[in-house]
Design an enzyme around this catalytic site. Structure first.
Site, PDB file in Angstrom:
ATOM      1  N   THR A  44      34.454  25.674  34.942  1.00 17.63           N
ATOM      2  CA  THR A  44      35.251  24.472  35.192  1.00 17.63           C
ATOM      3  C   THR A  44      35.131  23.516  34.015  1.00 17.63           C
ATOM      4  O   THR A  44      34.024  23.155  33.621  1.00 17.63           O
ATOM      5  CB  THR A  44      34.793  23.747  36.471  1.00 17.63           C
ATOM      6  OG1 THR A  44      33.417  23.377  36.343  1.00 17.63           O
ATOM      7  CG2 THR A  44      35.003  24.612  37.699  1.00 17.63           C
ATOM      8  N   ASN A  46      35.107  20.037  32.727  1.00 19.98           N
ATOM      9  CA  ASN A  46      34.876  18.720  33.328  1.00 19.98           C
ATOM     10  C   ASN A  46      35.531  17.622  32.511  1.00 19.98           C
ATOM     11  O   ASN A  46      35.499  17.638  31.279  1.00 19.98           O
ATOM     12  CB  ASN A  46      33.368  18.460  33.435  1.00 19.98           C
ATOM     13  CG  ASN A  46      32.692  19.359  34.456  1.00 19.98           C
ATOM     14  OD1 ASN A  46      32.759  20.588  34.368  1.00 19.98           O
ATOM     15  ND2 ASN A  46      32.055  18.759  35.432  1.00 19.98           N
ATOM     16  N   GLU A 119      36.527  18.485  37.983  1.00 22.42           N
ATOM     17  CA  GLU A 119      36.388  19.741  37.240  1.00 22.42           C
ATOM     18  C   GLU A 119      37.579  20.648  37.483  1.00 22.42           C
ATOM     19  O   GLU A 119      38.031  20.816  38.598  1.00 22.42           O
ATOM     20  CB  GLU A 119      35.088  20.474  37.564  1.00 22.42           C
ATOM     21  CG  GLU A 119      34.290  19.987  38.725  1.00 22.42           C
ATOM     22  CD  GLU A 119      33.050  20.841  38.953  1.00 22.42           C
ATOM     23  OE1 GLU A 119      32.968  21.995  38.510  1.00 22.42           O
ATOM     24  OE2 GLU A 119      32.134  20.336  39.612  1.00 22.42           O
TER      25      GLU A 119
HETATM   26  P1  ADP Z   1      29.878  22.975  32.309  1.00 22.68           P
HETATM   27  O1  ADP Z   1      28.795  22.788  33.302  1.00 22.68           O
HETATM   28  O2  ADP Z   1      29.518  22.464  30.924  1.00 22.68           O
HETATM   29  O3  ADP Z   1      31.196  22.414  32.767  1.00 22.68           O
HETATM   30  P2  ADP Z   1      30.897  25.631  32.939  1.00 22.68           P
HETATM   31  O4  ADP Z   1      30.032  26.809  33.225  1.00 22.68           O
HETATM   32  O5  ADP Z   1      31.620  24.987  34.104  1.00 22.68           O
HETATM   33  O6  ADP Z   1      30.032  24.570  32.154  1.00 22.68           O
HETATM   34  O7  ADP Z   1      31.952  26.094  31.849  1.00 22.68           O
HETATM   35  C1  ADP Z   1      32.967  25.187  31.473  1.00 22.68           C
HETATM   36  C2  ADP Z   1      33.521  25.453  30.097  1.00 22.68           C
HETATM   37  O8  ADP Z   1      34.000  26.794  30.013  1.00 22.68           O
HETATM   38  C3  ADP Z   1      34.729  24.576  29.837  1.00 22.68           C
HETATM   39  O9  ADP Z   1      34.378  23.316  29.324  1.00 22.68           O
HETATM   40  C4  ADP Z   1      35.511  25.397  28.814  1.00 22.68           C
HETATM   41  O10 ADP Z   1      35.105  25.078  27.500  1.00 22.68           O
HETATM   42  C5  ADP Z   1      35.125  26.855  29.124  1.00 22.68           C
HETATM   43  N1  ADP Z   1      36.147  27.643  29.822  1.00 22.68           N
HETATM   44  C6  ADP Z   1      36.461  28.940  29.494  1.00 22.68           C
HETATM   45  N2  ADP Z   1      37.424  29.418  30.299  1.00 22.68           N
HETATM   46  C7  ADP Z   1      37.733  28.431  31.179  1.00 22.68           C
HETATM   47  C8  ADP Z   1      38.677  28.334  32.266  1.00 22.68           C
HETATM   48  N3  ADP Z   1      39.484  29.360  32.597  1.00 22.68           N
HETATM   49  N4  ADP Z   1      38.748  27.173  32.951  1.00 22.68           N
HETATM   50  C9  ADP Z   1      37.926  26.152  32.623  1.00 22.68           C
HETATM   51  N5  ADP Z   1      37.027  26.156  31.616  1.00 22.68           N
HETATM   52  C10 ADP Z   1      36.918  27.297  30.881  1.00 22.68           C
HETATM   53  N1  RBF Z   2      31.842  22.431  45.608  1.00 18.50           N
HETATM   54  C1  RBF Z   2      31.458  22.183  46.885  1.00 18.50           C
HETATM   55  O1  RBF Z   2      30.324  21.818  47.128  1.00 18.50           O
HETATM   56  N2  RBF Z   2      32.342  22.321  47.932  1.00 18.50           N
HETATM   57  C2  RBF Z   2      33.618  22.729  47.741  1.00 18.50           C
HETATM   58  O2  RBF Z   2      34.374  22.845  48.727  1.00 18.50           O
HETATM   59  C3  RBF Z   2      34.049  23.012  46.405  1.00 18.50           C
HETATM   60  N3  RBF Z   2      35.316  23.437  46.166  1.00 18.50           N
HETATM   61  C4  RBF Z   2      35.692  23.727  44.877  1.00 18.50           C
HETATM   62  C5  RBF Z   2      36.986  24.187  44.639  1.00 18.50           C
HETATM   63  C6  RBF Z   2      37.396  24.477  43.348  1.00 18.50           C
HETATM   64  C7  RBF Z   2      38.773  25.002  43.109  1.00 18.50           C
HETATM   65  C8  RBF Z   2      36.496  24.315  42.257  1.00 18.50           C
HETATM   66  C9  RBF Z   2      36.919  24.639  40.857  1.00 18.50           C
HETATM   67  C10 RBF Z   2      35.215  23.856  42.495  1.00 18.50           C
HETATM   68  C11 RBF Z   2      34.792  23.553  43.795  1.00 18.50           C
HETATM   69  N4  RBF Z   2      33.507  23.091  44.056  1.00 18.50           N
HETATM   70  C12 RBF Z   2      33.113  22.837  45.347  1.00 18.50           C
HETATM   71  C13 RBF Z   2      32.606  22.740  42.949  1.00 18.50           C
HETATM   72  C14 RBF Z   2      31.622  23.786  42.568  1.00 18.50           C
HETATM   73  O3  RBF Z   2      30.484  23.594  43.339  1.00 18.50           O
HETATM   74  C15 RBF Z   2      31.322  23.553  41.070  1.00 18.50           C
HETATM   75  O4  RBF Z   2      32.426  23.941  40.311  1.00 18.50           O
HETATM   76  C16 RBF Z   2      30.093  24.275  40.611  1.00 18.50           C
HETATM   77  O5  RBF Z   2      28.995  23.745  41.267  1.00 18.50           O
HETATM   78  C17 RBF Z   2      29.878  24.119  39.115  1.00 18.50           C
HETATM   79  O6  RBF Z   2      29.722  22.786  38.759  1.00 18.50           O
HETATM   80 MG    MG Z   3      32.073  22.720  34.654  1.00 20.59          MG
END
Ligand code: ADP
Ligand code: RBF
Ligand code: MG
Length: 197
Positions: A44, A46, A119
């Protein structure tokens, strides 16, 4: 198995987004909680949650939204369509590229965060990260409220269904921008804000 598998895959009217949508948000991709959402197969991107930049976010219901994200990727990024290798002109400027997305705004009750996060999971497989890239979001609808879960698998299952709902709901003509969607077709949705210079 669970009730989640019975969730409808197409939501909102065929005629297109309804008020208060579309909602706009923009910012630079920052580091998140580093919880390894990537390892879960659901990275995700952020964005900062700042009500002085995004006034509507203060009152927005916490939960899952869907719509489009546009990204201004560095020209050296493998997914940049305006990379120097694929561009006919070496002076062309990079352009925003549009992708379908699903996003979460809230406290992630499963992880009990104390700050609200925004996110975005972009529905595209990227060759590499894009931290610091400028990102714009066009939110077109609300999927569900955020939930707590008894286990990680249930959270992942629900997020994968959210992705399915977003993909299928956005595939309709009134939900597809006229141009600019990477790998996508053309529709009648106004996506000009996403790609403007
Ligand atoms: P963080 O905790 O830093 O957000 P994540 O494990 O959620 O780490 O990874 C997020 C990063 O992954 C994004 O900031 C982006 O650079 C990269 N990324 C690669 N593919 C995707 C995607 N399909 N959607 C969102 N982020 C992506
Ligand atoms: N986190 C929750 O605790 N409850 C949720 O219902 C929830 N829904 C999500 C739905 C989507 C489409 C995404 C992208 C994330 C969601 N998350 C939710 C957040 C998830 O816990 C988070 O992306 C991870 O913890 C990484 O930060
Ligand atoms: Mg993230």
């Amino acid at each position: 198995m669970s009730a989640t598998t019975e969730r409808p895959r197409v939501i909102c009217p065929d005629s297109g987004p309804e008020a208060p949508y579309p909602l706009h948000m923009e910012g630079t991709v920052i580091s998140g909680f580093g919880r390894g959402s990537k390892e879960l197969g659901i990275p995700t991107a952020n964005l900062p949650v700042d009500a002085s930049v995004t006034p509507w976010i203060a009152d927005a219901t916490s939960g899952v939204y869907f719509g489009y994200a546009s990204l201004l990727l560095p020209r050296a990024h493998a997914d940049s369509l305006s990379s120097s290798s694929s561009s006919s002109s070496s002076t062309s400027t990079a352009e925003y590229q549009i992708y379908p997305m699903v996003m979460s705004i809230g406290y992630n009750p499963f992880y009990k965060n104390t700050v609200r996060s925004a996110e975005v999971h972009v529905l595209h497989r990227f060759a590499s990260d894009f931290y610091d890239a400028p990102m714009r979001l066009l939110l077109l609808g609300f999927i569900r409220e955020e939930k707590d879960y008894s286990g990680l698998e249930a959270l992942i299952d629900d997020i994968n269904i959210d992705c399915d709902v977003a993909r299928q709901s956005l595939a309709r003509p009134a939900w597809t921008p006229r141009e600019g969607v990477v790998g996508g077709g053309t529709g009648s949705l106004d996506g000009a804000w996403l790609v403007r210079k």
